[in-house]
Design an enzyme around this catalytic site. Sequence first.
Site, mmCIF file in Angstrom:
data_model
loop_
_atom_site.group_PDB
_atom_site.id
_atom_site.type_symbol
_atom_site.label_atom_id
_atom_site.label_comp_id
_atom_site.label_asym_id
_atom_site.label_seq_id
_atom_site.Cartn_x
_atom_site.Cartn_y
_atom_site.Cartn_z
ATOM 1 C CG ASP A 1 -1.601 -1.187 1.574
ATOM 2 O OD1 ASP A 1 -1.574 -2.117 0.758
ATOM 3 O OD2 ASP A 1 -2.187 -1.244 2.662
ATOM 4 C CB SER B 1 -1.881 0.959 5.501
ATOM 5 O OG SER B 1 -1.157 0.228 4.542
HETATM 6 C C1 FRU Z 1 -3.823 -3.833 2.533
HETATM 7 C C2 FRU Z 1 -3.243 -4.198 3.883
HETATM 8 C C3 FRU Z 1 -3.650 -3.210 4.930
HETATM 9 C C4 FRU Z 1 -2.572 -3.339 5.948
HETATM 10 C C5 FRU Z 1 -1.370 -3.534 5.074
HETATM 11 C C6 FRU Z 1 -0.325 -4.412 5.658
HETATM 12 O O1 FRU Z 1 -3.072 -4.287 1.477
HETATM 13 O O2 FRU Z 1 -3.642 -5.494 4.243
HETATM 14 O O3 FRU Z 1 -4.946 -3.410 5.432
HETATM 15 O O4 FRU Z 1 -2.451 -2.198 6.741
HETATM 16 O O5 FRU Z 1 -1.827 -4.120 3.883
HETATM 17 O O6 FRU Z 1 0.789 -4.451 4.844
#
Ligand code: FRU
Length: 736
Positions: free
Chosen positions: A303, A360
Site C-alpha cells: 500500500d 498502513s
Molecule cells: C492492505 C493491507 C492493509 C494493511 C497492510 C499491511 O493491502 O492489508 O490493510 O495495513 O496491507 O501491509
Amino acid sequence: MNRSFAWVAMGLFFALMTTVAAATEPILIADFEGADYGKWKVTGTAFGTGPAQGKLDGQMPVEGFQGNGLVNSFRGGDDATGTLTSPSFPLDRAFITFLIGGGGWADETCVNLIVNGQVVRTATGPNTQAGNSERLSPAAWDVREFAGREGTIEIIDRRQGGWGHLNVDQIELTDDRGLIPLFLPPAPLARNVTRQLVVDQKRLHFPVKNGARSRVVTVSVEGKMVRRFDIELADADPDWWAPLDVTPWAGKTLTIVADVLPVGSKALDTLKQADTLVDAQDLYREPLRSQFHFSPQRGWTNDPNGLVFFRGEYHLFFQHNPYGWNWGNMHWGHATSSDLVHWEEHSEALYPDEMGPMFSGSAVVDWKNTSGFGTAGEPPLVLIYTAAGNPTVQCIAYSLDGRTFTKYAANPVIKQISPGNRDPKVFWHEPTKAWIQVLYVENPGKRHSIHLFQSPNLRDWTLSSVVEGGIDGDKYLFECPDLFELAVDGDQNNKKWVLTAANSEYAIGGLTAGKFVPEVSRLADVRGQGFYAAQTFSDVPDGRRIQIGWSQAPSPGMAFNQLQTLPCELTLSTTPAGIRLRRTPVKELETLRDGPQHFGSLASFRGELIELQAHFKPGPAETIEFQLRGAKILYDALRQEISVNGHRAPAPLIDGRQRLTIFVDRTMLEVFASDGLTYVPLPFIPKAEDQSVSVTLHAGSARLSAAEEAAIEQTLQVYRLKSCWTKPASPRVNSK
Ligand code: FRU
C-alpha cells in the site's frame, strides 16, 4: 537364441513386470476428503475439527489442492496455532509425495516425518502467493533409508502473524515420484549464530536468497535490541543484498544474531558494510524496473501510505519489506518528489517496534499545530499509522523536516477495537474545526465496518459514527478506507463526500455531524487487475484530489517487487448512470514525453516506454484495435466496451466519441477510457524485442481502407516516454 526360448524369456519378463507393478502401486496416506480428520489427532484451534473446503474466511483464494478438501490451518486466521498428527504407517515405498502451500517458517509452519521419535524429514510452504492466490505445490521426500520402519506425519502451525498458516493435501507413499521435486533432508542446524562488527559505513548489507528458509535476525547495540526482522538469508550465492541503515550506530559495535542457520552457512560471514547499495551501478536500470512508476530500490512494497504535500515536496510513504522480495516486516518506506513524477527514495520513516509492524496509515500537515509537536511557524507533519502487534493499535509520529520521524511517546492514540482494526486515514474538517479519522474495523464472523473518529489535536480521538460494510468474505468497505469531498462537475456549490476502500469500490454521500450518509454505495471503480489500497494526497496546494494505488505487478528475478500506480486526479461527473468518479493521469506526467509527438505512419515508430492518446468517433459497428509492444487493447463500439489483454470493461462513448490514454511501462499497462470513467490497470511485461505500435480498424468484419485508417491516425498521438529515474544512483541514506 532360438525363437521359442526367446518367447519364454519375454513371457517371464512380463510376468515379473506385473508383479513388480502391483507392489509399487502408490498408497494413499490421506486425501482429506472426509468431514473430519479420521484417526489423525488434532491439538489447538488452527486446524478446526476437519478439513477445509478451499479458502477460509479472510484468506486469499487457495488453489492447487486435489478434490474438495485439504488441511488449512487458517481456521481462526494467521494467529491460530495447533498440530495434526497421523497414525503411524509402514514406510514401504521409496517416496512420500504431498501438496504443500502457505507459511514458509521452518519448525513453525511445517510438515514433519517422524521416525523413532526423531524429525527425519521436514517441509514448509513457500511464504508466497502465486498471482492472487495461495497455491499448493507438489513436493516429495526420499524415504528409502527408512524401509521397513514405521513413520508418523505431523503437520504443525506454531506461527502467528503474516503467513502463520499451512496448507497440505494428498499425502501418498509411492515408488515413482515422476517430476515432483525432492525436499532435501534437514541439514544440521546451528542456533543463535552470532557476528559482531563495528559500524564504519552507512549501511550493512544482508545476503538474500529468494525462497530460502526464513530466519529471524536481531541486531543489538550495547546489549539492547535495535532491529529485528525475518529474512530469507542466503547461506551462499545471494540473489541480492538487503541494506540496513546503520548510521544511528556509527562507531559502535553491532551484535547480529540469526536464530538458526545450517551448520557451515556463510550468511553472517558475508555481511558487508558499504555506504551505497550493493550492485548500485544497475540501480533503476534493472531489466524489470518500471521506468515511470515508483518502486522501492530494494525489497517489497504494497500500500501507498501517508500521501501528503509538505514543505514543497510530495511525500510517498509505502508499506515496505526492506529485507524480502515478498510481504513481511512492514516498515514505512519513504520517497519524495517535487512533481509527482520523479521520486527520490530516503531511509525508512517508521521501523517496526515493540508495538508491532507498521501497517498502513496516512499523513497530514498540522497547520495550526493542534498536536503541539511543532510551532505555529513550523507546523509539523503528522503520520497516523497502525502498529499491528497484539493488541493492534493506532499510533502517531511527527516530523518537522520531512526526513526524520519521532514516534509519539504516549502511543497508542486509539486502543484495539478488534484485532484487525487498521489503516487510519485522517483529514482536517474545517466546518467542525476538527480532525476526522476513518478506520477499518475487522470483525470476524460479523459485519466489518469503517469507524469515524474526531479529534481536536490528533492525540485524543472520540468515536463519532460507524459505517457498516460486508460480512467476512464480502470485501465491501474493506480495509484502507479514504474519505474526501469533491465538487460535482466542478460546481463548488454542489459537493459530495466519497468513501473508498481497498478494492476501489466506493460510496457517494454526505458528511454531517461526524456521520457519513451514503446516497449511493457499492459503485465499482477500477477494472483490471491488482489495483489495491489506493489513497489520496493530503494538503495538495492547488486543491487537486490526487490518488495513487498499489499495483500488484511483480518483477520476477529482481531485487525489488511490486509498484505504485500513476498518480491520477479524481473528479466527480454526472453521467447517464448517475454521479461517478473520473480519473485522469496528472498533467505533470507530460514532462516525461520525449521529443515531438508522433502523428503519421506508425510503421516506423519504435518505443520502449509509451504513451498513446487516441480520440475517435467510431461508426456503430466498428472495433478498433491497438497493439502496443504486444499488449492488445480492443475498443468495441457496438458494445461500448474495452478489452485490455482480455480484461473487459464497460467504456461508454461520450457525445459519440471515445478518448483513450494508454501507458506502457516495463511491468505494467494502464488504460484510461471514456474520459477517465474507465480505468484498467494491469500487470504486463512487454516482449523485449517488440517496440512497435499498431492500430487496426474493423467495420463489421471488413478491414478499412488505408485512407480510412489514415483518418483515424489524425487523432492519434503517440509519445516515447523518458525514464523518471534520471538521477544517478545515489546513496539512499539520509545525511543527518
Ligand atoms: C492492505 C493491507 C492493509 C494493511 C497492510 C499491511 O493491502 O492489508 O490493510 O495495513 O496491507 O501491509
